[in-house]
Design a protein around this motif. Sequence first.
Motif, PDB file in Angstrom:
ATOM      1  N   THR A 288      51.877  45.444  38.208  1.00 53.51           N
ATOM      2  CA  THR A 288      52.003  44.775  39.500  1.00 53.51           C
ATOM      3  C   THR A 288      51.330  45.585  40.601  1.00 53.51           C
ATOM      4  O   THR A 288      50.596  45.031  41.438  1.00 53.51           O
ATOM      5  CB  THR A 288      53.491  44.556  39.836  1.00 53.51           C
ATOM      6  OG1 THR A 288      54.072  43.673  38.869  1.00 53.51           O
ATOM      7  CG2 THR A 288      53.652  43.963  41.228  1.00 53.51           C
ATOM      8  N   LEU A 291      47.501  45.232  40.180  1.00 58.84           N
ATOM      9  CA  LEU A 291      46.954  43.900  40.423  1.00 58.84           C
ATOM     10  C   LEU A 291      47.063  43.486  41.883  1.00 58.84           C
ATOM     11  O   LEU A 291      46.173  42.795  42.398  1.00 58.84           O
ATOM     12  CB  LEU A 291      47.669  42.890  39.520  1.00 58.84           C
ATOM     13  CG  LEU A 291      47.298  42.993  38.032  1.00 58.84           C
ATOM     14  CD1 LEU A 291      48.247  42.172  37.182  1.00 58.84           C
ATOM     15  CD2 LEU A 291      45.853  42.541  37.818  1.00 58.84           C
ATOM     16  N   ILE A 294      44.143  45.184  43.540  1.00 63.83           N
ATOM     17  CA  ILE A 294      42.891  44.508  43.197  1.00 63.83           C
ATOM     18  C   ILE A 294      42.763  43.191  43.954  1.00 63.83           C
ATOM     19  O   ILE A 294      41.678  42.843  44.446  1.00 63.83           O
ATOM     20  CB  ILE A 294      42.804  44.286  41.668  1.00 63.83           C
ATOM     21  CG1 ILE A 294      42.715  45.633  40.944  1.00 63.83           C
ATOM     22  CG2 ILE A 294      41.607  43.417  41.307  1.00 63.83           C
ATOM     23  CD1 ILE A 294      42.858  45.522  39.440  1.00 63.83           C
ATOM     24  N   TYR A 295      43.862  42.444  44.046  1.00 63.39           N
ATOM     25  CA  TYR A 295      43.829  41.171  44.780  1.00 63.39           C
ATOM     26  C   TYR A 295      43.429  41.385  46.241  1.00 63.39           C
ATOM     27  O   TYR A 295      42.607  40.633  46.791  1.00 63.39           O
ATOM     28  CB  TYR A 295      45.201  40.504  44.704  1.00 63.39           C
ATOM     29  CG  TYR A 295      45.286  39.237  45.538  1.00 63.39           C
ATOM     30  CD1 TYR A 295      44.912  38.018  45.006  1.00 63.39           C
ATOM     31  CD2 TYR A 295      45.736  39.277  46.867  1.00 63.39           C
ATOM     32  CE1 TYR A 295      44.979  36.854  45.769  1.00 63.39           C
ATOM     33  CE2 TYR A 295      45.799  38.121  47.634  1.00 63.39           C
ATOM     34  CZ  TYR A 295      45.425  36.915  47.079  1.00 63.39           C
ATOM     35  OH  TYR A 295      45.478  35.783  47.843  1.00 63.39           O
ATOM     36  N   SER A 298      39.742  41.758  46.754  1.00 61.99           N
ATOM     37  CA  SER A 298      38.889  40.738  46.141  1.00 61.99           C
ATOM     38  C   SER A 298      38.737  39.524  47.041  1.00 61.99           C
ATOM     39  O   SER A 298      39.487  39.329  48.000  1.00 61.99           O
ATOM     40  CB  SER A 298      39.477  40.307  44.785  1.00 61.99           C
ATOM     41  OG  SER A 298      39.611  41.405  43.921  1.00 61.99           O
ATOM     42  N   ILE A 302      37.708  34.746  41.974  1.00 62.24           N
ATOM     43  CA  ILE A 302      38.403  35.748  41.150  1.00 62.24           C
ATOM     44  C   ILE A 302      39.844  35.945  41.591  1.00 62.24           C
ATOM     45  O   ILE A 302      40.699  36.356  40.792  1.00 62.24           O
ATOM     46  CB  ILE A 302      37.625  37.091  41.196  1.00 62.24           C
ATOM     47  CG1 ILE A 302      38.106  38.035  40.086  1.00 62.24           C
ATOM     48  CG2 ILE A 302      37.773  37.757  42.557  1.00 62.24           C
ATOM     49  CD1 ILE A 302      37.732  37.590  38.709  1.00 62.24           C
ATOM     50  N   VAL A 303      40.159  35.627  42.860  1.00 66.38           N
ATOM     51  CA  VAL A 303      41.527  35.843  43.327  1.00 66.38           C
ATOM     52  C   VAL A 303      42.522  34.966  42.572  1.00 66.38           C
ATOM     53  O   VAL A 303      43.683  35.342  42.377  1.00 66.38           O
ATOM     54  CB  VAL A 303      41.653  35.610  44.854  1.00 66.38           C
ATOM     55  CG1 VAL A 303      40.744  36.560  45.625  1.00 66.38           C
ATOM     56  CG2 VAL A 303      41.370  34.164  45.222  1.00 66.38           C
ATOM     57  N   LEU A 305      42.329  34.104  39.375  1.00 68.93           N
ATOM     58  CA  LEU A 305      42.576  34.764  38.092  1.00 68.93           C
ATOM     59  C   LEU A 305      43.512  35.952  38.270  1.00 68.93           C
ATOM     60  O   LEU A 305      44.449  36.153  37.483  1.00 68.93           O
ATOM     61  CB  LEU A 305      41.249  35.221  37.479  1.00 68.93           C
ATOM     62  CG  LEU A 305      41.335  36.049  36.193  1.00 68.93           C
ATOM     63  CD1 LEU A 305      42.001  35.245  35.087  1.00 68.93           C
ATOM     64  CD2 LEU A 305      39.947  36.521  35.767  1.00 68.93           C
ATOM     65  N   ILE A 306      43.280  36.725  39.325  1.00 70.59           N
ATOM     66  CA  ILE A 306      44.130  37.889  39.573  1.00 70.59           C
ATOM     67  C   ILE A 306      45.564  37.464  39.853  1.00 70.59           C
ATOM     68  O   ILE A 306      46.522  38.088  39.374  1.00 70.59           O
ATOM     69  CB  ILE A 306      43.563  38.723  40.748  1.00 70.59           C
ATOM     70  CG1 ILE A 306      42.185  39.276  40.387  1.00 70.59           C
ATOM     71  CG2 ILE A 306      44.515  39.868  41.104  1.00 70.59           C
ATOM     72  CD1 ILE A 306      41.447  39.867  41.575  1.00 70.59           C
ATOM     73  N   LEU A 307      45.729  36.376  40.614  1.00 72.95           N
ATOM     74  CA  LEU A 307      47.079  35.891  40.898  1.00 72.95           C
ATOM     75  C   LEU A 307      47.806  35.478  39.620  1.00 72.95           C
ATOM     76  O   LEU A 307      49.002  35.727  39.470  1.00 72.95           O
ATOM     77  CB  LEU A 307      47.024  34.706  41.859  1.00 72.95           C
ATOM     78  CG  LEU A 307      47.010  35.013  43.356  1.00 72.95           C
ATOM     79  CD1 LEU A 307      46.912  33.723  44.150  1.00 72.95           C
ATOM     80  CD2 LEU A 307      48.239  35.801  43.768  1.00 72.95           C
ATOM     81  N   LEU A 309      47.313  36.686  36.573  1.00 71.74           N
ATOM     82  CA  LEU A 309      47.680  37.918  35.869  1.00 71.74           C
ATOM     83  C   LEU A 309      48.842  38.620  36.573  1.00 71.74           C
ATOM     84  O   LEU A 309      49.732  39.181  35.922  1.00 71.74           O
ATOM     85  CB  LEU A 309      46.470  38.850  35.781  1.00 71.74           C
ATOM     86  CG  LEU A 309      45.299  38.344  34.929  1.00 71.74           C
ATOM     87  CD1 LEU A 309      44.108  39.297  35.048  1.00 71.74           C
ATOM     88  CD2 LEU A 309      45.719  38.191  33.471  1.00 71.74           C
ATOM     89  N   LEU A 310      48.827  38.580  37.903  1.00 74.66           N
ATOM     90  CA  LEU A 310      49.908  39.188  38.668  1.00 74.66           C
ATOM     91  C   LEU A 310      51.235  38.481  38.381  1.00 74.66           C
ATOM     92  O   LEU A 310      52.286  39.133  38.237  1.00 74.66           O
ATOM     93  CB  LEU A 310      49.585  39.130  40.161  1.00 74.66           C
ATOM     94  CG  LEU A 310      50.627  39.693  41.128  1.00 74.66           C
ATOM     95  CD1 LEU A 310      50.913  41.154  40.838  1.00 74.66           C
ATOM     96  CD2 LEU A 310      50.153  39.516  42.575  1.00 74.66           C
TER      97      LEU A 310
END
Length: 385
Positions: A288, A291, A294-295, A298, A302-303, A305-307, A309-310
């Motif tokens: 967490t 990520l 990284i969010y 970004s 891509i945000v 995808l990151i959300l 994964l988060l």
Amino acid sequence: MSIVPARPSSADTRAGRSPVAPLLGLAWLHFLNDGAANFLPGILPAILVGLHAGAASASGIMAALLIGQGFQPFAGWLSDRLGGKALAILGVSGTTLGLILVGQSRGLPTLLAALALIGVSNALFHPQSLALARSLAKKRHGAIMSVFLVGGELGRGLYPLIASLVVAHFTTSGLWIVALPAIMSIPLIAPLLPPLVPRAANAAPVHWRRHARPAATLIAYAALRSFGLYALVTFLPIAWQHDGGSLVGGASLITVLLVVGVIGNVSGGLIADRLGRRIVLVGSSLLTAALVAIYLMSSGWIVWLILGLLGIAVFSALPVSVLVGQDIFPENRSLGSGIALGLGNSLGALLLLGFGVATSAFGVPTALWILPPVALMCALLAARL
């Protein structure tokens, strides 16, 4: 205080009935309850506009919704004393009524009253429903708890989007439409649930001194974890709309975070059954922290995808933390789940008030950088559970 965990009725146990229908019905009620209790972030930007309030006011409005969850430990104690299933049914009925009343609110006082009703009703629902879910499991408690929790996470994820679509077309007065599935479902599902028996008169007392240290660690962990999640679901849509995005687009951020997080709910319970709970709790917190950072750095597609994964990282810890709370208080598992969820969530709501001050001072994007260190603190606490 003399209490023991509530158990399924002896008649259901002797009959050897399949737990599938009650479990799915309970998961659906969890969907309806948590949807009605968590739709607000999806329409919060519109409510702020209607109230002529700034982003900092979002923390106070969300706190009015969430702080009632501190009632959960008492609701867990009450559940074990009364048994049955009435508190779970009353809880989901109350959150549904509160959802309708939010749509009829015409000022801040009535809005806060409706949100407070949702918060208290949500607190009533969870301890007894969690005890019901665990009572249906002969083994593989992590997997069974994950199935139950998936219903709630889907409701949390989908209702902000559904509510935003309704409000975009009908204004907030159309929120009664969102309540229709619950109104139709509650009378049908309630008879499927096996009642819990109340505690025995000679029940073992809760050993408060013995449980004090692990309980304090769990409460601190749950409070920080809840604060981080609340900050994300409250302020990501506001930041999105501030940058020119739509109400529905901001609500979609929450939907991606929470619905994809269902994968974490399921996998977290399964991994805990195989590898142990501490690995899941620590790993969830570390992922967490990474990520979120990284969010925040970004942009573009891509945000999303990151959300996703988060969401997986955040919610992998949820079924495990509930089981930890129940096992810290084996004399009263409803109390344990109430502490793991309700008290932690309530304290997280109080922390969110302070975060609102930070957003006023530094702006939402800068204030969100508080969250990775908070997640690292969660990892340190989880290592002690």
